[in-house]
Design a protein around this motif. Structure first.
Motif, PDB file in Angstrom:
ATOM      1  N   TYR A   1     -14.225  11.094  -7.575  1.00  6.57           N
ATOM      2  CA  TYR A   1     -13.140  10.129  -7.354  1.00  6.57           C
ATOM      3  C   TYR A   1     -13.204   9.084  -8.458  1.00  6.57           C
ATOM      4  O   TYR A   1     -14.260   8.827  -9.039  1.00  6.57           O
ATOM      5  CB  TYR A   1     -13.252   9.451  -5.978  1.00  6.57           C
TER       6      TYR A   1
ATOM      7  N   THR B   1      -6.700   4.962  -6.336  1.00  6.45           N
ATOM      8  CA  THR B   1      -7.818   5.914  -6.309  1.00  6.45           C
ATOM      9  C   THR B   1      -7.237   7.288  -6.613  1.00  6.45           C
ATOM     10  O   THR B   1      -6.131   7.619  -6.172  1.00  6.45           O
ATOM     11  CB  THR B   1      -8.545   5.945  -4.951  1.00  6.45           C
TER      12      THR B   1
ATOM     13  N   GLU C   1      -3.726   4.844  -2.787  1.00  2.20           N
ATOM     14  CA  GLU C   1      -4.980   5.591  -2.669  1.00  2.20           C
ATOM     15  C   GLU C   1      -4.671   7.076  -2.527  1.00  2.20           C
ATOM     16  O   GLU C   1      -4.105   7.509  -1.515  1.00  2.20           O
ATOM     17  CB  GLU C   1      -5.765   5.108  -1.441  1.00  2.20           C
TER      18      GLU C   1
ATOM     19  N   ASP D   1       0.879  -1.168   0.000  1.00  5.01           N
ATOM     20  CA  ASP D   1       0.000   0.000   0.000  1.00  5.01           C
ATOM     21  C   ASP D   1       0.920   1.222   0.000  1.00  5.01           C
ATOM     22  O   ASP D   1       1.525   1.545   1.019  1.00  5.01           O
ATOM     23  CB  ASP D   1      -0.882  -0.036   1.267  1.00  5.01           C
TER      24      ASP D   1
ATOM     25  N   VAL E   1     -11.737   5.069  -9.063  1.00  4.54           N
ATOM     26  CA  VAL E   1     -10.962   3.885  -8.677  1.00  4.54           C
ATOM     27  C   VAL E   1     -10.567   3.245  -9.994  1.00  4.54           C
ATOM     28  O   VAL E   1     -11.428   3.004 -10.843  1.00  4.54           O
ATOM     29  CB  VAL E   1     -11.807   2.881  -7.862  1.00  4.54           C
TER      30      VAL E   1
ATOM     31  N   THR F   1      -6.041   1.610   5.438  1.00  5.52           N
ATOM     32  CA  THR F   1      -6.434   0.525   4.529  1.00  5.52           C
ATOM     33  C   THR F   1      -5.670  -0.749   4.835  1.00  5.52           C
ATOM     34  O   THR F   1      -6.253  -1.832   4.914  1.00  5.52           O
ATOM     35  CB  THR F   1      -6.202   0.958   3.069  1.00  5.52           C
TER      36      THR F   1
END
Ligand SMILES: C[S@@+](CC[C@H](N)C(=O)[O-])C[C@H]1O[C@@H](n2cnc3c(N)ncnc32)[C@H](O)[C@@H]1O
Length: 207
Positions: A198, A97, A69, A3, A200, A11
């Motif tokens: 947003y 994202t 993200e 991540d 994804v 997350t």
């Protein structure tokens, strides 16, 4: 799993809680210090490493799954997307994202958001993001989009729930520096939110 730009590792911790050791988590963040996020019962599953998304200190093809993200838009986007793809194994997945303009912003909204709230950030359309991740070498790109509601009262309540909303608000109210920051931020966010969305975006590194 990696991540990248994990922030406070929300997350990674969630995934560790949900999937346990099967996740094999490792997170990297420009602002992180090693060992900064102990406890919460998942310390043995989540490792935090300080790293730059533009030059990740990991071998090629090191991870099955790589996520980022709301990170690449703060950096050189094509270079960051290529790094995410580089450290993913062939057949592995990358998920990111990002923000995009759902409707063309007024010059004022664009200036307030990209000039004041998030100086240096860059993004534009969904097509831009698809082009960037495709050029990074990812295939089968899928996208999902929606309105950016995280920093609206409704989105805040939905994300955090009433109890945490109250706790956060009382913490902000108890610290003048936080209150001043929120008083500066919220009217500016309100100008940009109607235009913000947003995205994804997820793709596979070809085998
Ligand atoms: C908007 S926050 C998102 C945090 C987290 N991913 C989340 O969704 O809650 C952006 C994060 O990107 C990190 N970041 C910014 N530039 C970076 C870089 N060059 N390399 C790695 N992380 C970076 C920041 O430290 C911050 O934690």
């Amino acid at each position: 799993m990696l991540d990248v730009g994990c922030g406070v590792a929300t997350t990674a911790i969630q995934i560790a809680r949900r999937y346990g050791h099967r996740g094999g988590h490792l997170t990297a963040d420009a602002g992180a210090r090693r060992g900064q996020y102990p406890g919460r019962g998942v310390a043995d599953l989540v490792t935090v490493t300080s790293a730059d998304i533009l030059a990740l200190p990991f071998d090629d093809a090191a991870f099955d799954v790589v996520i980022a993200e709301a990170v690449t838009m703060f950096t050189d986007r094509p270079k960051a997307a290529a790094e995410l793809a580089r450290v993913t194994r062939p057949g592995g997945r990358v998920l990111a994202t990002e923000f995009y303009w759902r409707t063309p912003p007024t010059p004022e909204a664009r200036d307030v958001f990209l000039g004041q709230v998030c100086p240096g950030m860059q993004f534009d359309t969904v097509e831009d993001w698809i082009r960037i991740y495709s050029a990074a070498g990812l295939a089968g790109l899928e996208t999902e989009t929606g309105p950016f509601e995280m920093m609206t009262p409704r989105g805040f309540l939905a994300d955090e729930g009433p109890a945490r909303c109250l706790a956060i608000m009382s913490r902000v109210a108890g610290r003048p520096a936080y209150t001043r920051k929120m008083a500066w931020l919220m009217p500016r966010m309100a100008k940009a939110v109607p235009y913000l969305g947003y995205i994804v975006i997820a793709g596979t590194k070809p085998a």
